[in-house]
Write a protein that holds these residues in place. Structure first.
Motif, PDB file in Angstrom:
ATOM      1  N   LYS A 140       0.835  -1.220   0.000  1.00 43.14           N
ATOM      2  CA  LYS A 140       0.000   0.000   0.000  1.00 43.14           C
ATOM      3  C   LYS A 140       0.855   1.249   0.000  1.00 43.14           C
ATOM      4  O   LYS A 140       0.517   2.241  -0.639  1.00 43.14           O
ATOM      5  CB  LYS A 140      -0.949  -0.022   1.199  1.00 43.14           C
ATOM      6  N   ASP A 141       1.977   1.190   0.713  1.00 50.13           N
ATOM      7  CA  ASP A 141       2.892   2.344   0.679  1.00 50.13           C
ATOM      8  C   ASP A 141       3.376   2.585  -0.743  1.00 50.13           C
ATOM      9  O   ASP A 141       3.482   3.716  -1.202  1.00 50.13           O
ATOM     10  CB  ASP A 141       4.126   2.079   1.563  1.00 50.13           C
ATOM     11  N   ALA A 142       3.696   1.484  -1.433  1.00 48.74           N
ATOM     12  CA  ALA A 142       4.278   1.611  -2.778  1.00 48.74           C
ATOM     13  C   ALA A 142       3.240   2.011  -3.821  1.00 48.74           C
ATOM     14  O   ALA A 142       3.531   2.808  -4.715  1.00 48.74           O
ATOM     15  CB  ALA A 142       4.947   0.296  -3.171  1.00 48.74           C
ATOM     16  N   LEU A 143       2.031   1.449  -3.734  1.00 48.23           N
ATOM     17  CA  LEU A 143       1.081   1.602  -4.848  1.00 48.23           C
ATOM     18  C   LEU A 143      -0.301   2.120  -4.454  1.00 48.23           C
ATOM     19  O   LEU A 143      -1.104   2.439  -5.340  1.00 48.23           O
ATOM     20  CB  LEU A 143       0.894   0.236  -5.553  1.00 48.23           C
ATOM     21  N   GLY A 144      -0.591   2.192  -3.171  1.00 49.46           N
ATOM     22  CA  GLY A 144      -1.957   2.520  -2.735  1.00 49.46           C
ATOM     23  C   GLY A 144      -2.449   3.867  -3.240  1.00 49.46           C
ATOM     24  O   GLY A 144      -3.531   3.970  -3.832  1.00 49.46           O
ATOM     25  N   GLY A 145      -1.655   4.928  -3.042  1.00 49.91           N
ATOM     26  CA  GLY A 145      -2.055   6.267  -3.480  1.00 49.91           C
ATOM     27  C   GLY A 145      -2.123   6.328  -5.001  1.00 49.91           C
ATOM     28  O   GLY A 145      -3.052   6.920  -5.582  1.00 49.91           O
ATOM     29  N   TYR A 146      -1.156   5.694  -5.643  1.00 48.30           N
ATOM     30  CA  TYR A 146      -1.102   5.685  -7.106  1.00 48.30           C
ATOM     31  C   TYR A 146      -2.352   5.004  -7.689  1.00 48.30           C
ATOM     32  O   TYR A 146      -2.955   5.488  -8.644  1.00 48.30           O
ATOM     33  CB  TYR A 146       0.175   4.968  -7.532  1.00 48.30           C
ATOM     34  N   PHE A 147      -2.754   3.892  -7.080  1.00 44.72           N
ATOM     35  CA  PHE A 147      -3.948   3.188  -7.554  1.00 44.72           C
ATOM     36  C   PHE A 147      -5.216   4.034  -7.330  1.00 44.72           C
ATOM     37  O   PHE A 147      -6.149   3.992  -8.139  1.00 44.72           O
ATOM     38  CB  PHE A 147      -4.094   1.840  -6.851  1.00 44.72           C
ATOM     39  N   THR A 148      -5.257   4.782  -6.232  1.00 45.44           N
ATOM     40  CA  THR A 148      -6.428   5.641  -6.002  1.00 45.44           C
ATOM     41  C   THR A 148      -6.529   6.696  -7.105  1.00 45.44           C
ATOM     42  O   THR A 148      -7.608   6.946  -7.660  1.00 45.44           O
ATOM     43  CB  THR A 148      -6.348   6.314  -4.612  1.00 45.44           C
ATOM     44  N   LEU A 149      -5.374   7.289  -7.463  1.00 47.94           N
ATOM     45  CA  LEU A 149      -5.399   8.247  -8.591  1.00 47.94           C
ATOM     46  C   LEU A 149      -5.847   7.539  -9.868  1.00 47.94           C
ATOM     47  O   LEU A 149      -6.599   8.092 -10.676  1.00 47.94           O
ATOM     48  CB  LEU A 149      -4.001   8.839  -8.816  1.00 47.94           C
ATOM     49  N   GLY A 150      -5.401   6.300 -10.043  1.00 49.91           N
ATOM     50  CA  GLY A 150      -5.766   5.519 -11.234  1.00 49.91           C
ATOM     51  C   GLY A 150      -7.259   5.286 -11.319  1.00 49.91           C
ATOM     52  O   GLY A 150      -7.849   5.306 -12.398  1.00 49.91           O
ATOM     53  N   ARG A 151      -7.901   5.073 -10.168  1.00 52.80           N
ATOM     54  CA  ARG A 151      -9.360   4.860 -10.171  1.00 52.80           C
ATOM     55  C   ARG A 151     -10.066   6.132 -10.647  1.00 52.80           C
ATOM     56  O   ARG A 151     -11.045   6.074 -11.400  1.00 52.80           O
ATOM     57  CB  ARG A 151      -9.826   4.477  -8.766  1.00 52.80           C
ATOM     58  N   ILE A 152      -9.553   7.291 -10.220  1.00 51.39           N
ATOM     59  CA  ILE A 152     -10.166   8.566 -10.652  1.00 51.39           C
ATOM     60  C   ILE A 152      -9.938   8.739 -12.160  1.00 51.39           C
ATOM     61  O   ILE A 152     -10.848   9.102 -12.915  1.00 51.39           O
ATOM     62  CB  ILE A 152      -9.535   9.753  -9.876  1.00 51.39           C
ATOM     63  N   PHE A 153      -8.725   8.428 -12.587  1.00 56.19           N
ATOM     64  CA  PHE A 153      -8.360   8.542 -14.006  1.00 56.19           C
ATOM     65  C   PHE A 153      -9.309   7.708 -14.883  1.00 56.19           C
ATOM     66  O   PHE A 153      -9.850   8.186 -15.878  1.00 56.19           O
ATOM     67  CB  PHE A 153      -6.903   8.077 -14.156  1.00 56.19           C
ATOM     68  N   VAL A 154      -9.540   6.453 -14.470  1.00 56.92           N
ATOM     69  CA  VAL A 154     -10.401   5.559 -15.270  1.00 56.92           C
ATOM     70  C   VAL A 154     -11.829   6.099 -15.317  1.00 56.92           C
ATOM     71  O   VAL A 154     -12.476   6.098 -16.370  1.00 56.92           O
ATOM     72  CB  VAL A 154     -10.380   4.121 -14.704  1.00 56.92           C
ATOM     73  N   ALA A 155     -12.321   6.592 -14.179  1.00 57.52           N
ATOM     74  CA  ALA A 155     -13.695   7.120 -14.143  1.00 57.52           C
ATOM     75  C   ALA A 155     -13.837   8.291 -15.120  1.00 57.52           C
ATOM     76  O   ALA A 155     -14.919   8.500 -15.692  1.00 57.52           O
ATOM     77  CB  ALA A 155     -14.047   7.559 -12.725  1.00 57.52           C
ATOM     78  N   LEU A 156     -12.743   9.040 -15.348  1.00 56.32           N
ATOM     79  CA  LEU A 156     -12.809  10.159 -16.297  1.00 56.32           C
ATOM     80  C   LEU A 156     -12.708   9.676 -17.739  1.00 56.32           C
ATOM     81  O   LEU A 156     -13.537  10.019 -18.592  1.00 56.32           O
ATOM     82  CB  LEU A 156     -11.661  11.144 -16.020  1.00 56.32           C
ATOM     83  N   ILE A 157     -11.677   8.852 -18.025  1.00 53.71           N
ATOM     84  CA  ILE A 157     -11.431   8.554 -19.450  1.00 53.71           C
ATOM     85  C   ILE A 157     -12.398   7.524 -20.031  1.00 53.71           C
ATOM     86  O   ILE A 157     -12.418   7.295 -21.232  1.00 53.71           O
ATOM     87  CB  ILE A 157      -9.975   8.098 -19.720  1.00 53.71           C
ATOM     88  N   GLU A 158     -13.216   6.890 -19.168  1.00 52.39           N
ATOM     89  CA  GLU A 158     -14.165   5.954 -19.782  1.00 52.39           C
ATOM     90  C   GLU A 158     -15.289   6.700 -20.516  1.00 52.39           C
ATOM     91  O   GLU A 158     -16.070   6.092 -21.230  1.00 52.39           O
ATOM     92  CB  GLU A 158     -14.702   4.941 -18.776  1.00 52.39           C
ATOM     93  N   HIS A 159     -15.338   8.023 -20.345  1.00 49.16           N
ATOM     94  CA  HIS A 159     -16.273   8.816 -21.150  1.00 49.16           C
ATOM     95  C   HIS A 159     -15.556   9.208 -22.444  1.00 49.16           C
ATOM     96  O   HIS A 159     -14.578   9.963 -22.403  1.00 49.16           O
ATOM     97  CB  HIS A 159     -16.691  10.078 -20.394  1.00 49.16           C
ATOM     98  N   PRO A 160     -16.013   8.715 -23.596  1.00 49.89           N
ATOM     99  CA  PRO A 160     -15.311   8.992 -24.859  1.00 49.89           C
ATOM    100  C   PRO A 160     -15.093  10.483 -25.094  1.00 49.89           C
ATOM    101  O   PRO A 160     -14.058  10.883 -25.630  1.00 49.89           O
ATOM    102  CB  PRO A 160     -16.224   8.383 -25.928  1.00 49.89           C
TER     103      PRO A 160
END
Ligand code: FAD
Length: 429
Positions: A359-379
């Motif tokens: 979680k130290d290594a990837l937890g914050g990065y994955f949270t940003l990734g979840r936000i990123f996916v929620a945005l780019i899934e809109h064409p």
């Protein structure tokens, strides 16, 4: 000497993919003689883009796997990105923390080499051995081994700790009540490998991993824009790995036929790359991409989850090998510390450092990734990003660092500091 069917060992690792073989190699280096159980026999095919970013290269260097170009590895300089009528070359960033090159190697060879590396370090690899379920201590419910089907019949393997590195299907974790989290993004991807029959149309074409941000279901620019991305990753000996994938913010099944989309895309790429669908040497294979720690806890009751079994593919770029290898390395470290202590509270405390380290290594990065996916899934958002983002090289260098998780965790330039700050600001996934 004939091998016993099952037996007792300090650690069992289930699955000899990048996560399992890496864990087994480090455990063996520490003198723990792990048993590595793999359902297939090597070499075996694998659905993958075969692309290794500098983060995965760093893991190979840590592990001591030879990566000289004479042995089939193909080096690349960075990403060539296509979208919105633009194309941009983005070299891998020059950082103290990571090498400045990527690699490709067909997974058929890559996984075999990693497994052989683990064996050379002292792991006991059993191929053609399918793990069928956990063995539980009746009183505590703790995992104390696994049942398996071997070439000689059913067998039981017992150990103090079991590592589930059995990939996206994650049968062992599912069996033990660790289902996929429904609020995590998930992807699906399909790839084929083709032999180039003509020389590349421009110099340096084979030096880059190509990433295409627009996928059309017919003639480019005159048909429907589909959600997803495509890639062309050059490999050694005139072969390219070509694939398409998509990601959505929830693990729902997509109604899009990605194999058909790959066929269409191969057709439109043919004019640039000079291949036709007849040049396919390794047929389309697809699989799921479990993302952002989609299965948790990563450690509990004697069972460690590593790699895809713990859902560690990056939501930003679909890369899973580097995180799988990193998780194997960190899991092996925590297990080695744990087994040096008496069974009970002290050992458990050491084993619990593994999810914390991940979680130290990837937890914050994955949270940003979840936000990123929620945005780019809109064409529409994706179209805006490619149209207005790609022509801006500085912005794209920042995006590249973010998407490939290649930034200095401490210090570095303003882009590194911005990404590091963002990953620290959000809660861990
Ligand atoms: C089409 C596609 C393209 C991709 N491209 C890339 C890419 O270019 N770069 C990248 O970094 N990532 C890529 N990924 C993701 C990457 O392939 C995975 O993240 C990575 O393989 C995870 O490694 P792993 O060791 O966790 O699991 P796996 O590689 O899936 O290994 C699991 C192993 O466990 C074995 N196993 C399964 N069940 C059992 C059982 N019951 N008993 C014993 N053994 C068992 C399997 O045979 C396998 O060997 C791609 C994925 C897909 C689908």
């Amino acid at each position: 000497m004939p091998r016993s069917r099952g037996g007792e060992s300090s650690v069992i690792v289930v699955g000899a993919g990048p996560a399992g073989s890496t864990a087994a190699a480090y455990l063996a280096q520490a003198g723990l003689e792990p048993v590595l159980l793999e359902k297939a026999a090597f070499p075996r095919p694998k659905a993958c883009g075969d692309g290794l970013t500098p983060r995965a290269v760093k893991e190979l260097i840590y592990l001591g796997v030879p990566i000289d170009q004479s042995s089939g590895w193909m080096r690349n300089r960075g990403l060539r990105v296509f979208g919105g009528g633009h194309q941009l070359e983005l070299p891998w960033p020059a950082l103290g923390s990571y090498p400045d090159f990527g690699l490709t190697l067909p997974r058929e060879q890559f996984d075999q080499r990693l497994a052989e590396h683990a064996v050379a370090a002292g792991a006991d690899l059993r191929t053609n051995t399918t793990v069928t379920g956990p063995l539980l201590d009746q009183r505590s419910g703790r995992v104390i081994g696994v049942t398996a089907q071997t070439a000689d019949g059913p067998a039981e393997f017992r150990a103090a700790v079991v590592v589930a590195a059995d990939g996206a299907s994650a049968r062992l974790a599912t069996n033990l009540g660790r289902p996929t989290k429904t609020n995590r993004p998930a992807g699906v991807a399909v790839r084929a490998r083709l032999r180039l029959t003509k020389p590349p149309s421009h110099p340096g074409q084979l030096d880059w991993m190509e990433s295409h941000l627009e996928l059309w279901d017919g003639v480019p620019g005159q048909s429907n824009l589909m959600p997803g991305y495509g890639w062309v990753f050059p490999e050694a000996d005139g072969v390219v790995n070509v694939g398409v994938g998509s990601v959505s913010s929830k693990p729902s099944s997509s109604r899009i036929n990605y194999r058909q989309l790959l066929r269409t895309w191969l057709g439109s790429l043919g004019s640039v790359w000079g291949f036709s669908p007849d040049d396919v040497i390794d047929p389309p294979r697809s699989a799921a991409l479990p993302m952002a720690f989609s299965r948790q806890p990563l450690y509990a009751r004697g069972l460690v989850l590593a790699g895809d079994a713990g859902g560690m593919v990056s939501p930003f770029d679909g890369e899973g090998i580097a995180n799988a290898m990193m998780s194997g390395r960190l899991a092996a470290g925590a297990i080695t510390q744990g087994l040096a202590r008496a069974a009970g509270t002290a050992r458990e405390a050491a084993l619990r450092t593994y999810p914390e380290a991940m979680k130290d290594a990837l937890g914050g990065y994955f949270t940003l990734g979840r936000i990123f996916v929620a945005l780019i899934e809109h064409p529409a958002v994706m179209r805006l990003c490619t149209r207005y983002g790609l022509p801006r090289p500085t912005l794209m260098r920042l995006v590249m660092k973010l998407l490939s998780d290649l930034y200095e965790p401490r210090g570095g330039d303003w882009m590194d500091r911005l990404i590091a700050t963002l990953t620290r600001m959000v809660p861990a996934a």
